[in-house]
Design an enzyme around this catalytic site. Structure first.
Site, PDB file in Angstrom:
ATOM      1  N   ASP A  20       0.874  -1.172   0.000  1.00  0.00           N
ATOM      2  CA  ASP A  20       0.000   0.000   0.000  1.00  0.00           C
ATOM      3  C   ASP A  20       0.910   1.220   0.000  1.00  0.00           C
ATOM      4  OD1 ASP A  20      -2.317   1.657   0.267  1.00  0.00           O
ATOM      5  OD2 ASP A  20      -1.977   1.789   2.413  1.00  0.00           O
ATOM      6  N   SER A  21       0.312   2.382  -0.208  1.00  0.00           N
ATOM      7  CA  SER A  21       1.079   3.619  -0.125  1.00  0.00           C
ATOM      8  C   SER A  21       1.536   3.877   1.309  1.00  0.00           C
ATOM      9  CB  SER A  21       0.203   4.782  -0.588  1.00  0.00           C
ATOM     10  OG  SER A  21      -0.998   4.794   0.157  1.00  0.00           O
ATOM     11  N   CYS A  83      -4.078  -1.240  -2.071  1.00  0.00           N
ATOM     12  CA  CYS A  83      -4.269   0.203  -2.202  1.00  0.00           C
ATOM     13  C   CYS A  83      -5.255   0.389  -3.346  1.00  0.00           C
ATOM     14  CB  CYS A  83      -2.931   0.855  -2.537  1.00  0.00           C
ATOM     15  SG  CYS A  83      -3.057   2.606  -2.950  1.00  0.00           S
ATOM     16  N   GLU A 163      -4.758   8.726   9.417  1.00  0.00           N
ATOM     17  CA  GLU A 163      -3.337   8.677   9.785  1.00  0.00           C
ATOM     18  C   GLU A 163      -3.108   9.328  11.149  1.00  0.00           C
ATOM     19  OE1 GLU A 163      -0.161   7.998   8.095  1.00  0.00           O
ATOM     20  OE2 GLU A 163      -1.251   6.721   6.689  1.00  0.00           O
ATOM     21  N   CYS A 199     -11.175   3.041  -0.188  1.00  0.00           N
ATOM     22  CA  CYS A 199      -9.799   3.417   0.142  1.00  0.00           C
ATOM     23  C   CYS A 199      -9.474   2.652   1.410  1.00  0.00           C
ATOM     24  CB  CYS A 199      -9.715   4.926   0.386  1.00  0.00           C
ATOM     25  SG  CYS A 199      -8.129   5.442   1.087  1.00  0.00           S
ATOM     26  N   HIS A 201      -7.749   3.270   3.854  1.00  0.00           N
ATOM     27  CA  HIS A 201      -7.703   4.042   5.102  1.00  0.00           C
ATOM     28  C   HIS A 201      -9.087   4.209   5.734  1.00  0.00           C
ATOM     29  CE1 HIS A 201      -3.627   5.194   4.044  1.00  0.00           C
ATOM     30  NE2 HIS A 201      -3.510   5.844   5.182  1.00  0.00           N
TER      31      HIS A 201
HETATM   32  N1  DGL Z   1      -4.504   3.550   0.811  1.00  0.00           N
HETATM   33  C1  DGL Z   1      -4.767   4.370  -0.339  1.00  0.00           C
HETATM   34  C2  DGL Z   1      -5.943   3.820  -1.130  1.00  0.00           C
HETATM   35  O1  DGL Z   1      -6.526   2.804  -0.783  1.00  0.00           O
HETATM   36  C3  DGL Z   1      -5.088   5.781   0.063  1.00  0.00           C
HETATM   37  C4  DGL Z   1      -4.002   6.557   0.691  1.00  0.00           C
HETATM   38  C5  DGL Z   1      -3.236   7.365  -0.316  1.00  0.00           C
HETATM   39  O2  DGL Z   1      -3.787   8.341  -0.840  1.00  0.00           O
HETATM   40  O3  DGL Z   1      -2.103   7.001  -0.558  1.00  0.00           O
HETATM   41  O4  DGL Z   1      -6.311   4.415  -2.112  1.00  0.00           O
END
Ligand code: DGL
Length: 282
Positions: A20-21, A83, A163, A199, A201
């Protein structure tokens, strides 16, 4: 004498790579580890370059290829793109680059979960700006249900709030209300019965989003559906670890390991210590 392990048996012992990012994909790892307790996971959070969600498709694809190449070089049997942003824009490039390695993304799984959940076919997707811009969810949902009505809303601030650990309270509610307002108007709400947390998050903000969206709407995320798809694929290709093993998890991050451990523990729902995390450069 021990029999020589077959290549398939050796491959079965490799970890599942997941990236993931940042720490958001740990919500996916949590679902995977619950469903597949015998498997080992090698998780990479590209925290140095977070967020992906506001970047161009070209940058996200380049980052996703680099993160995946790092995992592949360490030896993995399957790649999970945990992600949504990378899944939305980089899946064709990843599949082509690493074939025949199986590559599974969260967008297809999220779309599947939405179609299984919605009775009316009126579905809302909350995601990052890049995911919304590319239209990947609309395509994946309509490929499964042609008459679906899909409303997408970019909610970039949710990433920063998650976050920070700000998941409840008046400030988060106000942000959620602002983002969800368009879909709460009478016209848009008509028949809306499913809201996709598009997403990785966003599951941390689930309670606040649920409160603002109201009780008529069911929230879905891709964690459980992607876990089902992976369990099926491992069984089909004889790649599953022997039952009864207890899988270890290894964590890699491209930025500060202390922050990854601290914030990541909330996303994983289990303690990660900084000494569990290896700092890597891509
Ligand atoms: N985890 C990323 C996603 O699912 C979102 C966070 C980011 O913008 O890097 O898109």
């Amino acid at each position: 004498m021990n029999p020589t392990p077959s290549p398939a048996r050796e491959r079965a012992q490799l970890p599942i790579g997941i990236f993931d990012s940042g720490v958001g994909g740990l919500t996916v790892l949590r679902a995977l580890a619950t469903r597949l307790p015998a498997e080992q996971f090698l998780y990479l959070g590209d925290t140095a370059r977070l967020p992906y969600g506001t970047k161009s498709p070209e940058s996200v694809t380049r980052y996703a290829l680099q993160a995946s190449a790092h995992l592949v070089a360490r030896g993995i049997k399957l790649l999970v793109v945990a992600c949504n942003t990378a899944s939305a824009v980089a899946m064709p490039a990843l599949a082509a680059e690493f074939a025949p390695l199986p590559v599974i993304g969260v967008v297809e799984a999220g779309a599947e979960a939405a179609v299984q959940t919605s009775r009316t076919g009126h579905i809302a997707v909350l995601a990052t700006e890049s995911t919304v811009r590319g239209g990947a969810y609309e395509r994946a949902i309509r490929a499964r249900r042609a008459d679906a009505r899909v409303f997408s809303q970019a909610c970039s601030l949710f990433v920063a709030l998650a976050e920070e650990g700000w998941t409840r309270g008046p400030l988060v509610e106000a942000v959620a209300r602002e983002y969800l307002q368009p879909l709460l108007t009478e016209k848009e709400q008509d028949g809306l019965d499913c809201l996709v947390l598009g997403c990785t998050h966003f599951p941390l903000l689930r309670e606040t989003i649920r409160q603002v969206a109201g009780t008529k709407v069911t929230l879905v995320d891709s964690g459980e559906t992607v876990a089902q798809a992976i369990a099926h694929l491992l069984a089909q290709r004889h790649l599953a670890q022997a039952a009864g093993e207890r899988g270890q998890h290894q964590f890699l991050a491209t930025d500060d390991v202390e922050r990854f451990a601290r914030v990541g523990s909330r996303f994983l729902g289990a303690a990660i210590t900084a000494s569990d995390v290896e700092r890597v450069d891509l």
